[in-house]
Design an enzyme around this catalytic site. Structure first.
Site, PDB file in Angstrom:
ATOM      1  N   GLY A   1       0.425  -1.157  -0.227  1.00  0.00           N
ATOM      2  CA  GLY A   1       0.149   0.326   0.079  1.00  0.00           C
ATOM      3  C   GLY A   1       1.401   0.787  -0.034  1.00  0.00           C
ATOM      4  CB  SER A   2       0.065   4.854   1.531  1.00  0.00           C
ATOM      5  OG  SER A   2      -1.314   4.642   0.257  1.00  0.00           O
ATOM      6  CB  ALA A   3       4.201   1.565   3.691  1.00  0.00           C
TER       7      ALA A   3
END
Length: 483
Positions: free
Chosen positions: A213-215
């Site tokens: 995801g956004s990581a």
């Protein structure tokens, strides 16, 4: 002697010679392979003929040996088995060995040739077993395990300067001592674990991959800065909001309609986790450049051993432009282990140098003398010191006034990146919650942490990286730094 009798005598002599040759072959040429055959019961009898060496955490054994009444005179015991199972693995008289128990078997059972003294060489008796000293910080490990609690997930903490793995935890876990022996109770415990749908024996920290995801936006940001697509984290990007995925009629939006994502800087885009910015950034860079940056950080490495082998984290190839856009926000077919995302944070924390992660500090003989010691070694030059410095600055903004405020530690510099990763067909399943972070106490001590929460039991609307994974990362960072 008549002819038939002479033929029978010669044939009998040939049979005797063949038998002698075969016996010699078995006893000499094949002796070693037979000794090492897993189905040879003498192997297990010899292996468990005396107390095993121990695996140590923080200088104290987390394993032991207990006498039995069977042919296998000793069996393995574990202290806080569920806490340390992802580190030790298991040693079972019936089901074999895994992880550190397997990889260091010769040292732990005394069969390693380096342990043999003159007495053992003459008598062929087993030498006194040695020990395995891990890099795990007991306080950080406990904080990780207790932070996960009843959730399904994993935590990895790394010392960025050395690569030492300070915490390696996963839940649900299991107690290796419940099936270390060969009784009916051991078999029952094993069978129950095999049937458990929650897979407690899966080492989620090393062997489970998730969409990051956004990581993953940290990787894309590093690629953009290294490539020169943007000169700094404070330079405005060319990012429309919403962003139409190339070749489609689908408009990508952001989680918050009020977030200032249009033409946002990398700092602001990380602070508000702007999907549109990093989707467009990945397309502008192209998948080849993003892949090259990801590879420097450990992605697509199928032989990452710490010494337990980690599953390969993947940045996909052969994508079209819209798929590349989705990969920029850590979706499509991007996958990562918690270890991999801790490596991303560690490289940023250590000025762009990624140290090879390792779990075993040293092995010793029966008298405490060192047999092997792991020396810190660089895995790669993942990015320039300038890029790393800018990303650290942007990550601190995320924690100070962005989506990662739950990880703030007074008096400590903390940087982080949240992630809420979609999964399931058409995003039908509850998302995974990520938090990737680093902390520095200003006295030279650092730690990099990755937390992945697979299932928390929370309602879908309540699942977020900052809300679920951030507090766990905070407790691990505090423990590792001794705050």
């Amino acid at each position: 002697m008549n002819k038939p009798l002479r033929h029978a005598s010669v044939f009998s002599l040939l049979l005797v010679l063949a038998l002698l040759i075969w016996a010699t072959w078995i006893q000499v040429a094949r002796a070693h392979s037979l000794d090492d055959n897993a189905h040879n019961p003498r192997m297990a009898i010899k292996e468990y003929s005396g107390p095993l060496g121990d695996i140590l955490v923080g200088g104290k054994p987390v394993t032991g040996s207990a006498a039995t009444s069977g042919d296998l005179k000793y069996k393995r015991t574990y202290t806080d088995g569920e806490l340390y199972a992802p580190v030790t693995g298991y040693a079972s008289q019936t089901y074999g060995t895994t992880q550190l128990e397997a990889l260091n078997r010769g040292v732990l059972d005394g069969s390693d040739s380096r342990l043999a003294g003159p007495d053992q060489l003459l008598t062929r008796q087993r030498a006194k077993a040695g020990d395995v000293l891990t890099t795990i910080d007991p306080a950080a490990q406990k904080a990780a395990y207790e932070g996960l609690g009843s959730k399904t997930g994993a935590v990895v903490a790394i010392d960025p300067k050395t690569g030492k793995v300070l915490a390696l935890a996963g839940t649900p876990s299991y107690d290796p001592g419940t099936f270390a022996g060969s009784s009916a109770a051991d078999q029952k415990a094993w069978n129950a674990l095999q049937k458990d749908e929650k897979q407690p024996m899966l080492n989620r920290a090393l062997r489970q991959t998730y969409p990051p995801g956004s990581a993953f936006k940290l990787v894309v940001a590093a690629a953009a800065l290294e490539d020169g697509l943007y000169g700094s984290v404070d330079e405005p990007t060319k990012s429309p909001d919403p962003y139409r995925l190339p070749g489609t009629v689908t408009d990508m939006t952001n989680e918050s309609a009020s977030a200032p994502c249009k033409n946002a800087t990398i700092r602001t885009a990380l602070q508000y986790s702007c999907n549109t910015v990093f989707a467009k950034m990945a397309v502008d860079l192209g998948q080849t450049k993003v892949a090259a940056q990801a590879k420097k950080l450990g992605f697509d490495d199928s032989k990452l051993d710490i010494p337990v082998r980690a599953a390969k984290s993947v940045y996909p190839s052969g994508m079209d432009a819209s798929q590349t856009a989705l990969s920029g926000m850590g979706q499509f077919d991007v996958t990562a282990t918690p270890l991999q995302m801790a490596m991303v944070s560690a490289a940023i924390a250590d000025g762009g140098t990624l140290m090879k992660p390792y779990l075993v500090d040293r092995t010793t003989d029966g008298s405490g003398g060192t047999l092997d010691r792991t020396e810190p070694a660089a895995y790669s030059r993942a990015m320039s010191s300038s890029t790393a410095s800018q990303l650290r600055s942007a990550m601190t903004t995320v924690v100070e006034r962005g989506t990662g405020t739950s990880a703030q530690i007074p008096g400590v510099t903390v940087g982080g990146k949240t992630g809420t990763a979609q999964h399931g067909e058409n995003n039908s399943a509850n998302p995974y919650a990520w938090f990737v972070s680093y902390a520095a106490d200003g006295q030279g001590h650092q730690v990099a942490v990755a937390v992945a929460v697979e299932d928390s039991g929370a309602a879908r609307a309540d699942i977020s990286g900052g809300g679920l994974a951030g507090p766990i990362a905070k407790s691990v960072m505090k423990a590792a730094l001794g705050v």
